[in-house]
Design an enzyme around this catalytic site. Structure first.
Site, PDB file in Angstrom:
ATOM      1  CG  HIS A  70      -1.633  -1.229   1.504  1.00  0.00           C
ATOM      2  ND1 HIS A  70      -1.879  -1.713   2.762  1.00  0.00           N
ATOM      3  CD2 HIS A  70      -2.200  -2.125   0.647  1.00  0.00           C
ATOM      4  CE1 HIS A  70      -2.553  -2.845   2.690  1.00  0.00           C
ATOM      5  NE2 HIS A  70      -2.763  -3.112   1.416  1.00  0.00           N
ATOM      6  CE1 TYR A 133      -0.417   2.643   9.984  1.00  0.00           C
ATOM      7  CE2 TYR A 133       0.302   0.578  10.971  1.00  0.00           C
ATOM      8  CZ  TYR A 133      -0.656   1.327  10.312  1.00  0.00           C
ATOM      9  OH  TYR A 133      -1.849   0.748   9.958  1.00  0.00           O
TER      10      TYR A 133
END
Length: 474
Positions: A70, A133
């Protein structure tokens, strides 16, 4: 096993902007501790100050869990709290490195900074692996993702656990091959004031660049209460504010004062806040009117602001707001000459009509042609020197308005002595409307700009080109 005792260091990869980081992890019999994100230390070591606004956590209970590929419309800082992963990154951005692949393993002592548009995928190598993240934009259902099949033959990613034996979602398996991926376009540049003199010059300068957008006030009003959602601001790398209230004398009236402060201070403050919030580089046009003109030398960028009139005061307020933006360029200029009504056009018209004007001879500076101003702005954005103020005018000897008027008359084939010099006081006494105070010295020091590698054109050469028989648009 987590590697303890590392120093904070970075390793660049073949993908521009994708950087792997070794993190100091401190451990003993109780376990371990690390600073997963420490802005001062990490930016000091070279990590972009990317402004994270959201933290996400991904837990994976089985070995071989594979997610991706992605490419999101934001930057990411990826690190582990437990376990170990194989990471694969593919540059899906438009440009010469499209399709470049990099792979490595990550554990809690290694992290990676993933720039916008780089596809990322992770395969767990240990059970109960958790990675986190940080991202610099909030998740949105409207965000556009660029996707790549993890088994793409062109990328040829050497997955430690073959994909036919890995845990991969059907959705990820259905992603397109590299040949069918539309590259992620670079972030855009937005020019405000696109119908003004500088805006038109910037249109010419960026005529071949389809990543540059132009907006007039009718298309984007900074006073709009819905300004925060008027654009997807994270999609912009740069905003060039070429819009301003420039009716210097009208600014001394009751209605003009309000308009000047709204356009040059309040609106700029809103724009600065948006730019800071979304990590945008803001380019703002300043003016010699932020000084009183009493300095015995050319003004430097670090000189204290001391405006005389309302226009200069409103511009100074806007400058102070822009200076709060982490990435900014305040482009300070003077005596701007562009396409449309300007001093050069006025003097040329008077010369042709046989009018002998009185022109002030005690205000000194240099002309700035918008073609050269636009070229300097593009140079700064290409070179990206340190944020701050940069003086931008044409180069050459500082002269008075009267001397420039004489030069215009002479270049047009007329007698330069038809221009009658007068003092500022004489001009103000003859005026039929309020006249704003002008700085007597508008000369700006250009050494900081020249140190970036930009060589300003002489105002005399620019004027000669503008008035010549085949003169282009200013």
């Amino acid at each position: 096993m987590t590697d303890f005792g590392k120093a904070l260091t970075s390793t660049r990869t073949p993908i521009p902007g994708l950087v792997v980081w070794d993190l100091p992890v401190h451990g003993d019999n109780r376990g371990w501790f690390k600073e997963n994100w420490q802005r001062e230390k990490m930016t000091g070591a070279g990590l972009p100050d990317f402004g994270p606004v959201q933290q996400n956590v991904s837990f994976n209970d089985a070995v071989g869990t594979t997610r991706g590929i992605h490419a999101e419309p934001w930057d990411k800082w990826v690190s582990l709290t437990t376990g170990r992963i194989f990471g694969a990154w593919v540059d899906l951005r438009e440009g010469p490195t499209f399709g470049v692949v990099f792979t490595t393993e990550l554990d809690p002592s290694r992290a990676v900074f993933v720039p916008r548009g780089v596809g990322n995928a992770y395969q767990t190598l240990e059970a109960d692996t958790t990675y986190t993240y940080l991202v610099n934009d909030h998740w949105s259902p409207d965000a556009a993702y660029t996707l790549l099949n993890p088994g793409d033959e062109a990328a040829a990613i050497p997955w430690p656990i073959p994909l036919e034996r890995a845990e991969v979602s059907e959705r990820d398996r259905a992603h397109p091959r590299l040949a069918d991926v539309t590259p992620v376009a670079p972030k855009k540049t937005l020019v405000l004031g696109g119908d003004g003199q500088l805006g038109r010059a910037l249109r010419n300068e960026y005529a071949s660049d389809d990543t540059v957008e132009f907006a007039t006030r009718a298309e984007l009003d900074l006073t709009d209460p819905d300004l925060a959602v008027a654009r997807r601001w994270r999609d912009y790398d740069v905003i060039i504010n070429a819009a301003a209230y420039t009716a210097v004398d009208r600014a001394e009236t009751a209605s003009g004062r309000l308009e000047a402060w709204e356009a040059n201070a309040a609106a700029v403050s809103r724009l600065a806040a948006l730019s800071a919030q979304h990590g945008v580089t803001l380019v703002h046009i300043s003016s010699d009117y932020v000084f009183d003109g009493s300095a015995p030398r050319p003004y430097r960028e670090e000189d204290a602001l001391c405006p005389l009139g309302v226009y200069g005061q409103s511009k100074a307020a806007g400058d102070l707001a822009v200076a709060t933006v982490p990435r900014h360029y305040i482009v300070r200029t003077s005596w701007v000459i562009g396409d449309g009504a300007n001093f050069v056009a006025t003097m040329s018209s008077l010369a042709e009509r046989g009018v002998d004007p009185a022109v002030v001879d005690d205000q000194v500076g240099r002309l700035t042609f918008t073609t050269d101003l636009a070229r300097a702005i593009r140079h700064l954005l290409n070179e990206r020197p340190a944020s701050g103020v940069y003086n931008v005018t044409n180069s050459g000897d500082p002269v008075s308005w009267a001397q420039i008027a004489r030069e215009i008359f002479a270049l047009g084939g007329h007698d330069r002595d038809r221009v009658r010099p007068c003092t500022t006081e004489e001009y103000q006494a003859s005026a039929k409307a309020p006249v704003a105070p002008r700085p007597r010295n508008s000369t700006l020091d250009l050494s900081k700009l020249e140190a970036t590698g930009f060589a300003p054109r002489s105002w005399r050469d620019a004027l000669r080109t503008a008035i010549g028989p085949d003169s282009p648009t200013f």
